[in-house]
Motif scaffolding. Structure first.
Motif, short mmCIF file in Angstrom:
data_model
loop_
_atom_site.label_atom_id
_atom_site.label_comp_id
_atom_site.label_asym_id
_atom_site.label_seq_id
_atom_site.Cartn_x
_atom_site.Cartn_y
_atom_site.Cartn_z
N ALA A 189 2.82 0.31 -20.68
CA ALA A 189 2.91 -0.79 -20.25
C ALA A 189 3.34 -0.81 -18.95
O ALA A 189 2.84 -1.43 -17.87
CB ALA A 189 3.20 -1.98 -21.07
N LEU A 190 4.71 -0.36 -18.80
CA LEU A 190 5.20 -0.44 -17.66
C LEU A 190 4.64 -0.02 -16.56
O LEU A 190 4.63 -0.45 -15.40
CB LEU A 190 6.72 0.08 -17.79
N GLY A 191 4.29 1.32 -16.76
CA GLY A 191 3.66 2.17 -15.39
C GLY A 191 2.37 1.39 -14.97
O GLY A 191 2.33 1.13 -13.78
N PRO A 192 1.58 1.08 -15.76
CA PRO A 192 0.45 0.43 -15.34
C PRO A 192 0.43 -0.90 -14.67
O PRO A 192 0.07 -1.52 -13.73
CB PRO A 192 -0.76 0.30 -16.58
N ALA A 193 1.52 -1.84 -15.13
CA ALA A 193 1.83 -3.04 -14.61
C ALA A 193 2.44 -2.82 -13.35
O ALA A 193 1.93 -3.58 -12.50
CB ALA A 193 2.93 -3.76 -15.65
N LEU A 194 3.12 -1.78 -13.12
CA LEU A 194 3.76 -1.69 -11.66
C LEU A 194 2.52 -1.20 -10.78
O LEU A 194 2.30 -1.86 -9.46
CB LEU A 194 4.72 -0.46 -11.50
N ILE A 195 1.52 -0.29 -11.26
CA ILE A 195 0.40 0.22 -10.25
C ILE A 195 -0.41 -1.17 -10.03
O ILE A 195 -0.96 -1.23 -8.99
CB ILE A 195 -0.10 1.14 -11.07
N ILE A 196 -0.75 -1.79 -10.99
CA ILE A 196 -1.76 -2.87 -10.88
C ILE A 196 -0.93 -4.01 -9.82
O ILE A 196 -1.69 -4.65 -9.02
CB ILE A 196 -2.07 -3.68 -12.23
N TYR A 197 0.05 -4.36 -10.20
CA TYR A 197 0.95 -5.46 -9.15
C TYR A 197 1.04 -4.90 -7.62
O TYR A 197 0.51 -5.72 -6.97
CB TYR A 197 2.37 -5.60 -9.78
N MET B 18 11.79 -0.37 -11.50
CA MET B 18 10.69 -1.18 -11.04
C MET B 18 10.81 -2.22 -10.29
O MET B 18 10.09 -2.91 -9.50
CB MET B 18 9.80 -1.22 -12.05
N ALA B 19 12.05 -3.01 -10.70
CA ALA B 19 12.14 -4.25 -10.32
C ALA B 19 12.51 -4.64 -8.84
O ALA B 19 11.75 -5.39 -8.52
CB ALA B 19 13.72 -4.72 -10.94
N PRO B 20 13.01 -3.68 -7.95
CA PRO B 20 12.93 -4.02 -6.51
C PRO B 20 11.53 -3.87 -6.08
O PRO B 20 11.53 -4.62 -4.98
CB PRO B 20 13.76 -2.71 -6.08
N ALA C 73 4.67 5.35 -5.47
CA ALA C 73 4.98 4.79 -6.71
C ALA C 73 4.22 5.31 -7.87
O ALA C 73 4.54 5.42 -9.09
CB ALA C 73 5.48 3.33 -7.10
N ALA C 74 2.87 5.26 -7.72
CA ALA C 74 1.82 5.56 -8.71
C ALA C 74 1.93 6.93 -9.53
O ALA C 74 1.79 6.75 -10.57
CB ALA C 74 0.32 5.28 -8.17
N PRO C 75 2.02 7.82 -8.83
CA PRO C 75 2.49 9.18 -9.38
C PRO C 75 3.53 9.21 -10.49
O PRO C 75 3.49 9.74 -11.46
CB PRO C 75 2.66 10.35 -8.19
N VAL C 76 4.63 8.49 -9.91
CA VAL C 76 5.82 8.19 -10.86
C VAL C 76 5.50 7.57 -12.08
O VAL C 76 5.85 7.81 -13.27
CB VAL C 76 7.16 7.82 -10.29
N ALA C 77 4.77 6.30 -11.88
CA ALA C 77 4.35 5.64 -13.00
C ALA C 77 3.68 6.40 -13.78
O ALA C 77 3.56 6.18 -15.27
CB ALA C 77 3.87 4.23 -12.38
N PHE D 232 0.78 -1.14 -0.23
CA PHE D 232 0.02 -0.02 -0.02
C PHE D 232 0.83 1.16 0.16
O PHE D 232 0.73 2.30 -0.96
CB PHE D 232 -1.10 -0.04 1.22
N TRP D 233 1.65 1.29 0.81
CA TRP D 233 2.58 2.53 1.02
C TRP D 233 3.54 2.66 -0.22
O TRP D 233 3.68 3.82 -0.66
CB TRP D 233 3.39 2.55 2.28
#
Length: 164
Positions: free
Chosen positions: A147-155, A91-93, A15-19, A9-10
């Motif tokens: 694709a990268l940004g939404p994938a991180l947000i959804i994950y 994104m990897a970490p 991270a979401a605004p950056v993505a 959550f944190w």
């Protein structure tokens, strides 16, 4: 999910605004700014240190190194943009090793959905008129930030909802 719901959550909150910025920037200029890469890396460095167990946080940096090397090789071969490679490494970490398979499925779905949506929306005159200077409408390459940004947000969203 390998991450705790609270930690995810944190991480998601920061991270979401950056993505989202990466999505917008890549659509507009076909470029992921280095400042976005540094910002996401900073989010994990600071927020991750506060919300993850120290050994988990420390080992997660290995993900960064591996993805950076693979992305660099792909970038040199022309299969991947340098900004895409750097952002993927940043994104990897955030992705727990135990969730790698899930994340790759999410990323694959995001690439497919993003590609189809991008190609369809650029055919709509009203969309093009509303975003007349977006370079991604003119270029053949796909803006991977879409694709990268939404994938991180959804994950991270799934981890926040279903983590343990």
């Amino acid at each position: 999910m390998a991450q705790s719901a609270s930690a995810a959550f944190w991480l998601l909150i920061f991270a979401a605004p950056v993505a989202a910025w990466v999505v917008w920037s890549d659509l507009r200029a076909m470029r992921i700014p280095n400042t976005a890469v540094l910002a996401l890396t900073g989010v994990f460095a600071v927020v991750g240190l506060l919300v993850l167990p120290l050994p988990v946080w420390g080992w997660s940096w290995l993900n960064f190194a591996v993805v950076l090397v693979v992305g660099f090789v792909l970038s040199l071969s022309g299969g991947f943009g340098a900004g895409d490679a750097k952002f993927a490494a940043a994104m990897a970490p955030f992705v727990a090793l135990g969730d790698l398979r899930l994340f790759l499925v999410l990323l694959g779905a995001a690439v497919l959905a993003g590609f189809v949506a991008h190609r369809l929306f650029r055919l709509i005159p009203a969309v093009r008129a509303a975003t007349p200077h977006w370079e991604s409408w003119q270029r053949r390459e796909f803006p991977m930030g879409l694709a990268l940004g939404p994938a991180l947000i959804i994950y991270l969203g799934l981890a926040a909802l279903y983590g343990h």
